[in-house]
Design an enzyme around this catalytic site. Structure first.
Site, mmCIF file in Angstrom:
data_model
loop_
_atom_site.group_PDB
_atom_site.id
_atom_site.type_symbol
_atom_site.label_atom_id
_atom_site.label_comp_id
_atom_site.label_asym_id
_atom_site.label_seq_id
_atom_site.Cartn_x
_atom_site.Cartn_y
_atom_site.Cartn_z
ATOM 1 N N ASP A 184 0.851 -1.193 0.000
ATOM 2 C CA ASP A 184 0.000 0.000 0.000
ATOM 3 C C ASP A 184 0.890 1.247 0.000
ATOM 4 O OD1 ASP A 184 0.835 0.417 2.633
ATOM 5 O OD2 ASP A 184 -1.153 0.180 3.530
ATOM 6 N N HIS A 185 0.258 2.398 0.235
ATOM 7 C CA HIS A 185 0.977 3.690 0.160
ATOM 8 C C HIS A 185 2.071 3.827 1.213
ATOM 9 C CE1 HIS A 185 -2.416 3.977 2.931
ATOM 10 N NE2 HIS A 185 -1.664 4.814 3.629
ATOM 11 N N CYS B 43 2.524 -3.669 4.127
ATOM 12 C CA CYS B 43 1.745 -2.462 4.437
ATOM 13 C C CYS B 43 2.427 -1.803 5.633
ATOM 14 C CB CYS B 43 0.266 -2.780 4.668
ATOM 15 S SG CYS B 43 -0.110 -3.785 6.118
ATOM 16 N N THR C 5 1.925 -2.075 8.999
ATOM 17 C CA THR C 5 2.249 -3.057 10.037
ATOM 18 C C THR C 5 2.487 -4.451 9.486
ATOM 19 O OG1 THR C 5 -0.087 -3.568 10.292
ATOM 20 C CG2 THR C 5 0.829 -1.859 11.764
ATOM 21 N N GLY C 6 2.030 -4.703 8.282
ATOM 22 C CA GLY C 6 2.023 -6.055 7.717
ATOM 23 C C GLY C 6 0.770 -6.831 8.091
ATOM 24 N N GLY D 53 -2.727 -5.828 8.199
ATOM 25 C CA GLY D 53 -3.905 -5.735 7.330
ATOM 26 C C GLY D 53 -3.713 -6.480 6.024
ATOM 27 N N HIS E 130 8.151 -25.064 8.196
ATOM 28 C CA HIS E 130 7.104 -25.796 8.920
ATOM 29 C C HIS E 130 5.694 -25.515 8.404
ATOM 30 C CE1 HIS E 130 9.667 -26.596 12.805
ATOM 31 N NE2 HIS E 130 10.260 -26.999 11.688
ATOM 32 N N ARG F 294 6.449 0.074 8.555
ATOM 33 C CA ARG F 294 6.571 0.970 9.704
ATOM 34 C C ARG F 294 7.048 0.216 10.945
ATOM 35 N NH1 ARG F 294 0.690 3.716 8.397
ATOM 36 N NH2 ARG F 294 1.407 5.196 6.805
ATOM 37 N N ARG G 23 5.791 -34.448 9.237
ATOM 38 C CA ARG G 23 4.695 -34.125 10.163
ATOM 39 C C ARG G 23 4.131 -32.735 9.881
ATOM 40 N NH1 ARG G 23 9.390 -32.914 12.800
ATOM 41 N NH2 ARG G 23 9.463 -31.098 14.167
ATOM 42 N N HIS G 24 4.948 -31.879 9.303
ATOM 43 C CA HIS G 24 4.471 -30.526 8.992
ATOM 44 C C HIS G 24 3.452 -30.551 7.853
ATOM 45 C CE1 HIS G 24 7.477 -29.211 11.758
ATOM 46 N NE2 HIS G 24 8.446 -29.749 11.034
ATOM 47 N N ARG H 32 0.054 -31.180 9.266
ATOM 48 C CA ARG H 32 -0.522 -30.008 9.947
ATOM 49 C C ARG H 32 -0.942 -28.937 8.946
ATOM 50 N NH1 ARG H 32 4.377 -30.572 14.219
ATOM 51 N NH2 ARG H 32 3.406 -32.192 15.503
HETATM 52 C C1 RB5 Z 1 -2.376 2.461 6.460
HETATM 53 O O1 RB5 Z 1 -2.404 3.674 7.127
HETATM 54 C C2 RB5 Z 1 -2.241 1.316 7.437
HETATM 55 O O2 RB5 Z 1 -3.432 1.134 8.132
HETATM 56 C C3 RB5 Z 1 -1.845 0.060 6.704
HETATM 57 O O3 RB5 Z 1 -0.665 0.259 6.026
HETATM 58 C C4 RB5 Z 1 -1.611 -1.179 7.563
HETATM 59 O O4 RB5 Z 1 -0.758 -0.897 8.619
HETATM 60 C C5 RB5 Z 1 -2.816 -1.913 7.983
HETATM 61 O O5 RB5 Z 1 -2.757 -2.990 8.588
#
Ligand code: RB5
Length: 151
Positions: free
Chosen positions: A8-9, A66, A68-69, A71, A99, A110, A133-134, A137
């Site tokens: 994303d942006h 994104c 945080t990764g 979403g 695994h 971020r 085994r993996h 699962r």
């Molecule tokens: C965008 O502002 C932010 O919400 C997105 O990049 C991400 O962190 C969502 O999980």
């Protein structure tokens, strides 16, 4: 080997840096499914696009970034056949392949800096699924998906 990358942006620069890193270090083709603009961009669009490329076989593995990764990884995991692991360090990225047979790696632009992100990507790309085994699962995970799709 082809790698799909979606973002994303919040992750335009990170995407560009990781794409160039993979191309230069591994010689893999990296296909861009994310935005190149800093205008607000909804991460589920990129997550779905890179994930569909993986399940369609257009690419071998995916990377989703994104802020945080979180979403984008949640979005990827809604596509049937995707096992997306959101990782902030290399150990989990390696184990997600060995695994869990993860086929998409997610991380947050971020959350991790570019050098740590490269280490995470290295771990993901150089680790192989161990089966055994993996496999049972991972099969159980996919069975959940199948049962849910029949509701
Ligand atoms: C965008 O502002 C932010 O919400 C997105 O990049 C991400 O962190 C969502 O999980």
């Amino acid at each position: 080997m082809k790698i799909g990358i979606g973002n994303d942006h919040s992750a335009v620069e990170m995407k560009e840096e990781i794409k160039a890193y993979i191309e230069e270090k591994y010689g893999y083709e990296v296909i861009n499914y994310g935005t190149d603009s800093h205008e607000s961009f909804d991460y589920p669009i990129a997550g779905e696009a890179v994930s569909r490329a993986v399940v369609n076989g257009d690419v071998d593995l995916g990377i989703a970034i994104c802020g945080t990764g979180i979403g984008i990884s949640l979005s990827c995991n809604k596509v049937h056949g995707i096992r997306c692991a959101c990782c902030s360090e290399p150990y989990s990225a390696a184990l997600s392949r060995r695994h869990n047979n993860a086929n998409v790696l997610a991380f947050g632009a971020r959350v991790v800096g570019p050098e740590l992100a490269k280490m995470i990507v290295d771990s993901f790309l150089t680790s192989e699924f161990e089966g055994g085994r993996h496999a049972r699962r991972v099969g159980m995970i996919m069975d959940i998906e199948e049962r849910e799709s029949q509701k």
